[in-house]
Motif scaffolding. Structure first.
Motif, short mmCIF file in Angstrom:
data_model
loop_
_atom_site.label_atom_id
_atom_site.label_comp_id
_atom_site.label_asym_id
_atom_site.label_seq_id
_atom_site.Cartn_x
_atom_site.Cartn_y
_atom_site.Cartn_z
N ARG A 1 7.84 24.02 34.66
CA ARG A 1 9.29 24.15 34.73
C ARG A 1 9.88 22.79 35.05
O ARG A 1 9.20 21.90 35.57
N ARG B 1 1.80 26.79 32.88
CA ARG B 1 3.23 27.07 33.00
C ARG B 1 3.90 25.90 33.72
O ARG B 1 3.49 25.54 34.82
N GLN C 1 11.34 27.22 32.07
CA GLN C 1 9.88 27.36 31.94
C GLN C 1 9.41 27.22 30.50
O GLN C 1 10.00 27.76 29.58
#
Length: 164
Positions: free
Chosen positions: A117, A115, A73
């Protein structure tokens, strides 16, 4: 639908059963669960969950991101500032508080805190490089991320498979 061929005389349309979810189903797990479990991330570019409210879209996106590897992340935050104005008497007035700016989530801009990932499927919302296939609506697979750069594979369009 738009040409009237799916409408009945009362302007109703029939939604196919395969497009209607059970009230108790988990739409994120049903749509993306097997793809993520089997690491078939590129297939995700051919699937979408539609919602009429941005708050629901944000929740769905968060759940999908949370199902990916947490160790990869990266959190990106917007850079924002305000200008101080002064009136004729020389009194300074702050135009808008930064904290308030961070709560805004206009539909044409990413959120203040983004965010991401590894293996997340993302969509460009601006034209970066049309000649490289990086334009508004292009879907990308995040391969690597660092503090200020993303390495992605193009999943849609004429440049599918290229790394950008």
């Amino acid at each position: 639908m738009s040409n009237g061929t799916l409408n009945d005389n009362s302007e109703n349309i029939q939604i196919p059963d395969r497009c209607v979810a059970n009230i108790n189903s988990d739409i994120v797990a049903d749509t993306y669960g097997d793809m993520i479990k089997n690491k078939q991330y590129r297939i995700a570019s051919k699937h979408a969950i539609l919602s009429g409210r941005n708050i629901d879209v944000d929740e769905i996106n968060c759940r999908v991101i949370n199902s990916l590897d947490e160790e990869t992340q990266q959190i990106y935050t917007s850079i924002d500032s305000t200008e101080t104005t002064s009136d004729e008497g020389g009194i300074n007035h702050e135009a808008i508080l930064t904290e308030y700016l961070n709560t805004l989530n206009p539909p044409s801009l990413p959120p203040h805190e983004l965010r991401l990932r590894k293996c997340a499927v993302i969509m460009l919302i601006i034209n970066l490089s049309i000649s490289k296939g990086l334009f508004n609506g292009t879907r990308l697979l995040v391969l690597e991320s660092s503090h200020n750069i993303l390495r992605c594979e193009v999943l849609t369009g004429s440049k599918t498979g290229e790394i950008g």
